[in-house]
Scaffold this active site. Sequence first.
Site, PDB file in Angstrom:
ATOM      1  CB  CYS A   1      -4.978  -6.223   5.817  1.00 59.08           C
ATOM      2  SG  CYS A   1      -4.188  -4.745   6.491  1.00 59.08           S
TER       3      CYS A   1
ATOM      4  CG  ASN B   1       1.146  -8.321   6.518  1.00 54.58           C
ATOM      5  OD1 ASN B   1       1.088  -8.499   7.732  1.00 54.58           O
ATOM      6  ND2 ASN B   1       0.314  -7.511   5.886  1.00 54.58           N
TER       7      ASN B   1
ATOM      8  CD  GLU C   1      -5.260  -3.929  10.240  1.00 58.92           C
ATOM      9  OE1 GLU C   1      -5.947  -4.548   9.393  1.00 58.92           O
ATOM     10  OE2 GLU C   1      -4.031  -3.889  10.212  1.00 58.92           O
TER      11      GLU C   1
ATOM     12  CD  GLU D   1      -3.517  -0.952  14.948  1.00 59.93           C
ATOM     13  OE1 GLU D   1      -3.152  -1.822  15.758  1.00 59.93           O
ATOM     14  OE2 GLU D   1      -3.230  -0.977  13.731  1.00 59.93           O
TER      15      GLU D   1
END
Length: 484
Positions: free
Chosen positions: A286, A154, A252, A458
């Site tokens: 997400c 994505n 993640e 991250e």
Amino acid sequence: MSEQLKQIYPYINGQAWKSEGQQHKDLVNPYTGKPLARVFLATKQDIEAALDSAERAQRVWGKMLAREREAILCRAADIVERRRDDIVRVLVEEGGNVFGKAMFECDYIVSTFRIAAGQTRDIRGETMPSDLPGRISMSIRRPLGVVAGIGPFNAPLLLNGKKLAPALAAGNSFILKPSPHTPMAALMFAEILEEAGLPSGVLTVLLTTDEALGDTLFSDPRVKLVTFTGSARVGRILADLAGRYQKRIVLELGGKSPVVVLDDATLDYAVRSAAFGIYFNQGQVCMANSRIIVEQGIYDAFCEAFAKQVARIPTGDPALPQTAVGPLISSEQADFVQAHIADAVSKGATLLAGGGREGNVVQPTALCDVTPDMQLYYEETFGPVAAIYKARDYEHALEMANDTSYGLSSAILTNDLQKAMDFAERIEAGSVHINDNSFDDDPNAPFGGFKDSGYGKENGRYSIADMTELKWVTIQQGERQLAF
């Protein structure tokens, strides 16, 4: 026609890697359905060669001076800016990204490379007091070795780049296993970094099948860390593998992110913000605010205004600059999204807007009267579908916002600072955005979720912490007193 397709191969040891027995598949444009390229996939023997070259290259790369790694990452950022048009075209053609989203990814990855360049000089330990006389006690950080990243479709530039850049900054070599939907975006990293001067073998782009890869990235001791972005279902499988092989892992995962709209919010801004937060990139984000929780005082007005806003969103060809919502990544994903809509409507949800489909383009859709027995109440739809919920008051809205197994991102729209800060403290999510939507990511801020949305952080120095070994070192001045 298929014989004229561009042929792309895994990138191993600084070259397009061709070998006997490589399977291939055709890559298809998700909007037009036309083939883009023929992708050749690494065999088990190719994967072994990739691990060998990555380990060898890291021994040299890890010893290079910080300023040398810094220069390469700075040049990579400059090359992305120069090749922006090429990169945007790839993101549009293979991922169905609309033009504006593709431009956003380019901007983000430029910042990511530049922040990583700065981090090369900021990998540091510390000194600390010791309980023993004459002792200097300190910590130092060293590269892990080989780091592997498994990326999604994505946001292939952004989400792969935020793994790759800090890994290189820390002195690691990097093996990228991209989504099979977006291999060309991953290979652009190889082109860019090769031009920037990255030594051969430091970056591998491993186009392969799950069957050929197996559990290699976890079972092979040469790989020191696996970092993954994807679904919670796959994340649980990988977490099990990491536990079995005692492998470091950063996850993640998915989200079912809420945006809470209180009665005192500015209605027009709240509507536009919530719409952007769910329909950006067709909802294939997400951290999209797929759950819009509105306090009852403005609920009816919000639903009416939101439906009008959704009806104005331009959809269709992602290559057109005016398009805001393009195709989903595949017909299977479009089927899944429509099944969620149909299930909700069949169980009593009200369709405020959208619901239709043309090819892989699903119209921006808004639903209200959503109840817990509907699939989309708890499951991640990963499409352009917003569910609007009515809350009695602030406390009820907070309770609803936390009623999910996910905890990636969240947002609240209000002019009441005390409620906003209380929300920031009590919401079970890794990110909280006040007077904004839940779709937000900054390459210098800690990003990661709670609960089923994964663990680890991250971006910037937060990635560096996971991608280095922290070692304790002492120096004894003079002779230490010993018991015997």
